[in-house]
Scaffold this active site. Structure first.
Site, PDB file in Angstrom:
ATOM      1  N   TYR A  59      25.556   5.605 -11.819  1.00  0.00           N
ATOM      2  CA  TYR A  59      24.619   4.473 -11.711  1.00  0.00           C
ATOM      3  C   TYR A  59      24.835   3.667 -10.428  1.00  0.00           C
ATOM      4  CZ  TYR A  59      22.510   5.630 -16.094  1.00  0.00           C
ATOM      5  OH  TYR A  59      21.803   6.305 -17.052  1.00  0.00           O
ATOM      6  N   ARG A  62      22.802   5.502  -7.956  1.00  0.00           N
ATOM      7  CA  ARG A  62      21.365   5.218  -8.165  1.00  0.00           C
ATOM      8  C   ARG A  62      21.026   3.851  -7.567  1.00  0.00           C
ATOM      9  NH1 ARG A  62      22.431   9.205  -9.423  1.00  0.00           N
ATOM     10  NH2 ARG A  62      21.318   9.525  -7.507  1.00  0.00           N
ATOM     11  N   ASN A  93      10.866   2.641 -15.439  1.00  0.00           N
ATOM     12  CA  ASN A  93      11.829   2.676 -14.332  1.00  0.00           C
ATOM     13  C   ASN A  93      12.879   1.578 -14.463  1.00  0.00           C
ATOM     14  OD1 ASN A  93      10.379   4.772 -13.373  1.00  0.00           O
ATOM     15  ND2 ASN A  93       9.312   3.604 -11.787  1.00  0.00           N
ATOM     16  N   HIS A 110      13.279   0.793 -20.232  1.00  0.00           N
ATOM     17  CA  HIS A 110      14.565   1.502 -20.174  1.00  0.00           C
ATOM     18  C   HIS A 110      15.637   0.723 -19.431  1.00  0.00           C
ATOM     19  CE1 HIS A 110      12.201   5.514 -20.796  1.00  0.00           C
ATOM     20  NE2 HIS A 110      12.432   4.894 -21.928  1.00  0.00           N
TER      21      HIS A 110
HETATM   22  P1  NAD Z   1       9.894  12.075 -14.899  1.00  0.00           P
HETATM   23  O1  NAD Z   1      10.911  12.417 -13.860  1.00  0.00           O
HETATM   24  O2  NAD Z   1       9.946  12.752 -16.210  1.00  0.00           O
HETATM   25  O3  NAD Z   1       8.446  12.380 -14.298  1.00  0.00           O
HETATM   26  C1  NAD Z   1       8.028  11.957 -13.040  1.00  0.00           C
HETATM   27  C2  NAD Z   1       6.547  12.266 -12.936  1.00  0.00           C
HETATM   28  O4  NAD Z   1       6.067  11.730 -11.723  1.00  0.00           O
HETATM   29  C3  NAD Z   1       6.218  13.767 -12.936  1.00  0.00           C
HETATM   30  O5  NAD Z   1       5.175  13.993 -13.862  1.00  0.00           O
HETATM   31  C4  NAD Z   1       5.724  14.024 -11.518  1.00  0.00           C
HETATM   32  O6  NAD Z   1       4.667  14.975 -11.497  1.00  0.00           O
HETATM   33  C5  NAD Z   1       5.208  12.663 -11.117  1.00  0.00           C
HETATM   34  N1  NAD Z   1       5.270  12.404  -9.679  1.00  0.00           N
HETATM   35  C6  NAD Z   1       6.230  12.736  -8.791  1.00  0.00           C
HETATM   36  N2  NAD Z   1       5.930  12.279  -7.575  1.00  0.00           N
HETATM   37  C7  NAD Z   1       4.742  11.641  -7.690  1.00  0.00           C
HETATM   38  C8  NAD Z   1       3.895  10.958  -6.775  1.00  0.00           C
HETATM   39  N3  NAD Z   1       4.207  10.846  -5.490  1.00  0.00           N
HETATM   40  N4  NAD Z   1       2.748  10.410  -7.243  1.00  0.00           N
HETATM   41  C9  NAD Z   1       2.401  10.526  -8.559  1.00  0.00           C
HETATM   42  N5  NAD Z   1       3.168  11.170  -9.465  1.00  0.00           N
HETATM   43  C10 NAD Z   1       4.320  11.722  -9.035  1.00  0.00           C
HETATM   44  O7  NAD Z   1       9.929  10.509 -15.043  1.00  0.00           O
HETATM   45  P2  NAD Z   1       9.426   9.563 -16.204  1.00  0.00           P
HETATM   46  O8  NAD Z   1       8.206  10.108 -16.830  1.00  0.00           O
HETATM   47  O9  NAD Z   1       9.467   8.204 -15.646  1.00  0.00           O
HETATM   48  O10 NAD Z   1      10.542   9.631 -17.338  1.00  0.00           O
HETATM   49  C11 NAD Z   1      11.876   9.896 -17.146  1.00  0.00           C
HETATM   50  C12 NAD Z   1      12.872   8.759 -17.120  1.00  0.00           C
HETATM   51  O11 NAD Z   1      13.286   8.682 -15.798  1.00  0.00           O
HETATM   52  C13 NAD Z   1      12.454   7.382 -17.436  1.00  0.00           C
HETATM   53  O12 NAD Z   1      13.130   7.046 -18.575  1.00  0.00           O
HETATM   54  C14 NAD Z   1      13.025   6.500 -16.300  1.00  0.00           C
HETATM   55  O13 NAD Z   1      13.830   5.505 -16.858  1.00  0.00           O
HETATM   56  C15 NAD Z   1      13.895   7.426 -15.547  1.00  0.00           C
HETATM   57  N6  NAD Z   1      13.985   7.326 -14.094  1.00  0.00           N
HETATM   58  C16 NAD Z   1      13.714   6.170 -13.428  1.00  0.00           C
HETATM   59  C17 NAD Z   1      13.794   6.146 -12.041  1.00  0.00           C
HETATM   60  C18 NAD Z   1      13.506   4.854 -11.353  1.00  0.00           C
HETATM   61  O14 NAD Z   1      13.861   3.798 -11.856  1.00  0.00           O
HETATM   62  N7  NAD Z   1      12.824   4.900 -10.204  1.00  0.00           N
HETATM   63  C19 NAD Z   1      14.122   7.288 -11.330  1.00  0.00           C
HETATM   64  C20 NAD Z   1      14.407   8.456 -12.050  1.00  0.00           C
HETATM   65  C21 NAD Z   1      14.323   8.466 -13.427  1.00  0.00           C
END
Ligand code: NAD
Length: 236
Positions: A59, A62, A93, A110
């Site tokens: 973390y 991250r 996110n 989350h």
């Molecule tokens: P996920 O990784 O399952 O899915 C990401 C989605 O975003 C995919 O469907 C992909 O096709 C799409 N995507 C990728 N690039 C894109 C773009 N440029 N424009 C539009 N769409 C795009 O993520 P999720 O559905 O958020 O679920 C997974 C978990 O990941 C969540 O619980 C979240 O907490 C966590 N997470 C958060 C972060 C963050 O805070 N930024 C980063 C990674 C994971």
């Protein structure tokens, strides 16, 4: 009883994909985080009990990545929507890019990586900003602090208030989520049949009933849709 929609309310529901173009890795895309780490090792309570230093390190990495990232045009457009609408951002996110773009009502399902909470009393939540957490980072009760994030197997946060917002919104825009993480993905089923419902993502596991799916990059398509809502004719 017929549901009364708030014609001025827009719910924006986001996932990791909206932050991908800001340089924050998603979980599931190729090159995503789970190709480098296993969920069991870093994002479960069992992992925390087995090797808390490894979890904190994951973390901290991250957070470093998030701190140097900047909101992109999708985050900015969503914040601009507040000029005309009552906007509620519901995000999966843990990053703070919506807040940094200027959105004033952000609900995190989350958790938030800029916060830490006590492992003794989970109501003791501290805003620690960009500081890392280590073994020995303690709360005021002298218990170890953990990241204020939801691990797999833990309950999501703010689901009741999120359901309420989704159920009476006239417009719902879903951005950058695979809709494969439950129960967060299920919240979208609470939307009214009469609401305008759009999903912008590169890929989704399963399209919820009544939503229009647009396969596009968030940075391009979100500003387009939002311009239409801000400056086009009222569609509601
Ligand atoms: P996920 O990784 O399952 O899915 C990401 C989605 O975003 C995919 O469907 C992909 O096709 C799409 N995507 C990728 N690039 C894109 C773009 N440029 N424009 C539009 N769409 C795009 O993520 P999720 O559905 O958020 O679920 C997974 C978990 O990941 C969540 O619980 C979240 O907490 C966590 N997470 C958060 C972060 C963050 O805070 N930024 C980063 C990674 C994971």
């Amino acid at each position: 009883m017929a549901r009364i929609l708030d014609g001025n309310k827009v719910v924006i529901f986001t996932g990791a994909g909206i932050s991908a173009e800001s340089g924050i890795q998603t979980f599931r895309d190729s090159g995503g985080l789970w190709n480098e780490y296993s969920i069991e090792d870093v994002a479960t309570l069992a992992a925390w009990k087995k090797d808390p230093a490894l979890v904190l390190n994951f973390y901290n990495e991250r957070k470093m990545n998030i701190c140097i990232a900047e909101p992109n045009s999708a985050h900015m457009a969503i914040a601009a929507l507040e000029k005309k609408y009552n906007v509620v951002v519901i995000t999966q996110n843990i990053d703070d890019l919506h807040e940094r773009a200027g959105s004033s009502n952000v609900i995190h399902l989350h958790g938030e990586i800029m916060k830490a909470r006590s492992t003794y009393d989970e109501t003791l939540i501290h805003d620690i900003g960009n500081k890392p957490l280590y073994i020995g980072s303690k709360c005021q009760l002298r218990s170890q602090l953990r990241p204020h994030v939801v691990w797999f197997g833990e309950l999501i946060m703010n689901d009741e208030i999120s359901k309420k917002h989704i159920s009476n919104a006239a417009r719902i825009l879903v951005v950058g989520t695979s809709l494969s993480v439950y129960p967060a993905a299920n919240l979208l089923k609470k939307a009214s049949h009469h609401a305008e419902k759009i999903i912008i993502s590169l890929d989704i596991a399963k399209k919820p009933y009544g939503y229009q799916f647009i396969c596009a990059k968030a940075s391009k398509m979100v500003p387009n849709i939002i311009d239409k809502w801000l400056y086009g004719k009222f569609l509601g």
